[in-house]
Design an enzyme around this catalytic site. Structure first.
Site, PDB file in Angstrom:
ATOM      1  CB  THR A   1     -54.359 -18.023 -71.510  1.00 24.37           C
ATOM      2  OG1 THR A   1     -53.568 -16.877 -71.786  1.00 24.37           O
ATOM      3  CG2 THR A   1     -53.448 -19.240 -71.360  1.00 24.37           C
ATOM      4  CG  ASP A   2     -59.866 -17.242 -70.402  1.00 25.19           C
ATOM      5  OD1 ASP A   2     -59.084 -17.138 -69.432  1.00 25.19           O
ATOM      6  OD2 ASP A   2     -60.856 -17.984 -70.368  1.00 25.19           O
ATOM      7  CB  ALA A   3     -59.747 -12.017 -69.243  1.00 26.24           C
ATOM      8  CG  MET A   4     -61.269 -15.764 -66.061  1.00 26.41           C
ATOM      9  SD  MET A   4     -62.691 -16.863 -65.921  1.00 26.41           S
ATOM     10  CE  MET A   4     -62.863 -17.442 -67.597  1.00 26.41           C
TER      11      MET A   4
ATOM     12  CB  VAL B   1     -57.806 -20.974 -67.567  1.00 23.99           C
ATOM     13  CG1 VAL B   1     -57.530 -20.864 -66.078  1.00 23.99           C
ATOM     14  CG2 VAL B   1     -59.161 -20.394 -67.902  1.00 23.99           C
TER      15      VAL B   1
END
Length: 140
Positions: free
Chosen positions: A15-18, A20
């Protein structure tokens, strides 16, 4: 047309900073699906490599519909979209537990000799594999 299925549990590291799944991760999931399809059809990509051949990606397309998040399970559906005996296009759908299509895509591959990276005729080098691909590819 044969469709293979592989499940992937979304890991936090994907996952990334968002929060997702990072968009580039889906290419890895396509590879998981493609490898599963090849095994389901009775072949082994590692054996191709041992014989001195590899099958690089020459083109790839991805369309994002809905995100995946940490803790969810994705199902990667993979099939042979087309096969010419020189190039193979694999089709992909990645669905969530409700069966909603979240990601679609295609990857195009050719087979090359490892030493020279020159394309070879898949039909000639792997006739049994080619025959199965012809039988199992998406109808025109």
């Amino acid at each position: 047309m044969f469709i293979s299925e592989a499940e992937v549990e979304v890991r936090y590291a994907e996952t990334d900073a968002m929060q997702v799944v990072y968009h580039g991760q889906y290419v890895v999931w396509f590879e998981i699906g493609r490898t599963r399809l090849i095994k389901d059809l009775g072949f082994d990509y590692a054996e191709m490599e041992k014989a001195g051949f590899v099958s690089p990606v020459v083109d790839i397309h991805i369309s994002y519909k809905q995100p995946f998040r940490y803790g969810e399970t994705a199902k990667v559906r993979t099939w042979i979209e087309s096969h010419s005996g020189i190039r193979t296009t694999y089709g992909y759908e990645i669905v969530n537990k409700e069966g909603d299509i979240c990601v679609t895509g295609e990857s195009v591959h050719t087979v090359v000799k490892t030493e020279t990276f020159r394309p070879v005729k898949f039909k000639k080098e792997f006739p049994e594999w080619h025959s199965v691909y012809e039988k199992e590819k998406k109808p025109v």
